[in-house]
Design a protein around this motif. Structure first.
Motif, PDB file in Angstrom:
ATOM      1  N   VAL A 184       0.840  -1.200   0.000  1.00  0.00           N
ATOM      2  CA  VAL A 184       0.000   0.000   0.000  1.00  0.00           C
ATOM      3  C   VAL A 184       0.874   1.250   0.000  1.00  0.00           C
ATOM      4  O   VAL A 184       0.685   2.174  -0.797  1.00  0.00           O
ATOM      5  N   ALA A 185       1.851   1.275   0.885  1.00  0.00           N
ATOM      6  CA  ALA A 185       2.735   2.439   0.987  1.00  0.00           C
ATOM      7  C   ALA A 185       3.540   2.660  -0.283  1.00  0.00           C
ATOM      8  O   ALA A 185       3.987   3.784  -0.549  1.00  0.00           O
ATOM      9  N   ALA A 186       3.721   1.616  -1.075  1.00  0.00           N
ATOM     10  CA  ALA A 186       4.524   1.725  -2.296  1.00  0.00           C
ATOM     11  C   ALA A 186       3.730   2.273  -3.476  1.00  0.00           C
ATOM     12  O   ALA A 186       4.291   2.469  -4.556  1.00  0.00           O
ATOM     13  N   ALA A 187       2.419   2.524  -3.279  1.00  0.00           N
ATOM     14  CA  ALA A 187       1.618   3.082  -4.377  1.00  0.00           C
ATOM     15  C   ALA A 187       2.226   4.396  -4.841  1.00  0.00           C
ATOM     16  O   ALA A 187       2.839   5.135  -4.068  1.00  0.00           O
ATOM     17  N   ALA A 188       2.034   4.697  -6.109  1.00  0.00           N
ATOM     18  CA  ALA A 188       2.679   5.865  -6.714  1.00  0.00           C
ATOM     19  C   ALA A 188       2.319   7.157  -6.007  1.00  0.00           C
ATOM     20  O   ALA A 188       3.094   8.118  -6.018  1.00  0.00           O
ATOM     21  N   ALA A 189       1.146   7.208  -5.377  1.00  0.00           N
ATOM     22  CA  ALA A 189       0.699   8.431  -4.706  1.00  0.00           C
ATOM     23  C   ALA A 189       1.425   8.673  -3.390  1.00  0.00           C
ATOM     24  O   ALA A 189       1.320   9.749  -2.822  1.00  0.00           O
ATOM     25  N   PHE A 190       2.168   7.686  -2.893  1.00  0.00           N
ATOM     26  CA  PHE A 190       2.770   7.787  -1.575  1.00  0.00           C
ATOM     27  C   PHE A 190       4.297   7.712  -1.673  1.00  0.00           C
ATOM     28  O   PHE A 190       4.891   6.640  -1.496  1.00  0.00           O
ATOM     29  N   PRO A 191       4.947   8.828  -1.970  1.00  0.00           N
ATOM     30  CA  PRO A 191       6.408   8.815  -2.015  1.00  0.00           C
ATOM     31  C   PRO A 191       6.988   8.594  -0.631  1.00  0.00           C
ATOM     32  O   PRO A 191       6.274   8.597   0.373  1.00  0.00           O
ATOM     33  N   GLU A 192       8.278   8.415  -0.584  1.00  0.00           N
ATOM     34  CA  GLU A 192       8.965   8.083   0.674  1.00  0.00           C
ATOM     35  C   GLU A 192       8.637   9.067   1.782  1.00  0.00           C
ATOM     36  O   GLU A 192       8.493   8.691   2.944  1.00  0.00           O
ATOM     37  N   LYS A 193       8.489  10.335   1.445  1.00  0.00           N
ATOM     38  CA  LYS A 193       8.245  11.356   2.463  1.00  0.00           C
ATOM     39  C   LYS A 193       6.877  11.217   3.131  1.00  0.00           C
ATOM     40  O   LYS A 193       6.624  11.828   4.166  1.00  0.00           O
TER      41      LYS A 193
END
Length: 265
Positions: A184-193
């Motif tokens: 989920v966190a790796a989705a394109a909408a969720f960058p590392e920051k």
């Protein structure tokens, strides 16, 4: 926008309001808390969610309580059975729908309602065109860019320019408490920051940061974006939380509308 401009209203039906939006009194915007209603445990007390096991009659009465306290017409609300999608409805009259997770309107005395218990409500106001929008931004809606699509719909319908809009990201689960799978966190909408390491390979996802980033990318000025300082999961005394309460909980409502001329301060 500074968070200390957020004001809490204490009364029979407490709610919080953004410090931004229509300082001349054109706009009413708020998010309910869990206090002041009629519902028993586990929905105590101002449950506004019709998709809960609470008695629908109590839910309707709770909305009347909130509307009276806040000063809007409960018979003029627009809501939906939200599906974590990105469909945007141009609302022209009151009604309850299914399948929409965002609304836009430029009609006075029409109150757009987003219902949440950890997801984020995002409210938008365009003072140039006197138009508003409201979006339901959980992780799925955020990953699909629902706030950008809402702004785009406002542009198409009303000629709204993002740089002229103001936005409020309401209370939902905070990044410190929202643990999700790495996929989920790796989705394109969720960058590392927008995420931090969690336990056992999971991530802590900051939906507020992700939606703020998307508003900025869409063209909304940084100084015109405000975030509520609360957390639905952590602030148990004020808010419902689907995750904290294992699904047996109520729903808050985030409401925005253009006041009719006769009701402006």
């Amino acid at each position: 926008m500074e968070q200390d401009e957020l004001r809490r209203h204490d009364g029979n039906a407490p709610f919080i309001t953004p410090g931004t939006f229509g300082r001349g009194g054109d706009i009413l915007a708020l998010q309910s808390t869990r206090h002041g209603g009629l519902s028993p445990d586990p929905w105590n007390s101002l449950n506004l969610g019709e998709n809960t096991l609470d008695d629908p009659r109590r839910v309707r009465e709770n909305m009347l309580i909130l509307a009276k306290a806040a000063g809007f017409d409960a018979s003029r609300t627009v809501g939906s059975l939200q599906v974590h999608g990105t469909e945007v409805l141009h609302a022209r009259e009151p009604g309850h729908h299914s399948g929409y997770d965002a609304f836009i309107t430029d009609t006075e005395n029409l109150w757009l309602c987003i219902f949440t218990a950890d997801c984020l409500p995002v409210l938008i106001y365009d003072p140039e065109q006197r138009a508003i929008g409201a979006a339901h931004a959980g992780w799925q809606g955020t990953a699909a860019g629902i706030v950008g699509k809402t702004l785009h719909a406002m542009g198409e319908a009303f000629g709204s320019r993002p740089e002229s809009c103001e936005a409020w990201i309401g209370t939902g689960i905070s990044g410190d408490d929202y643990e999700v799978g790495a996929e989920v966190a790796a989705a394109a909408a969720f960058p590392e920051k927008c995420s931090m390491p969690g336990a056992e390979g999971k991530r802590l996802l900051d939906l507020g940061a992700a939606n703020r980033m998307q508003l900025l990318q869409a063209g909304v000025d940084e100084e015109r974006i405000e975030r509520a300082p609360y957390c639905s999961f952590r602030d148990e005394g004020m808010f419902f939380s689907y995750r904290r309460d294992n699904g047996r909980t109520g729903r808050m409502a985030a409401v925005i509308g253009i006041r009719p001329v006769s009701r402006r301060p």
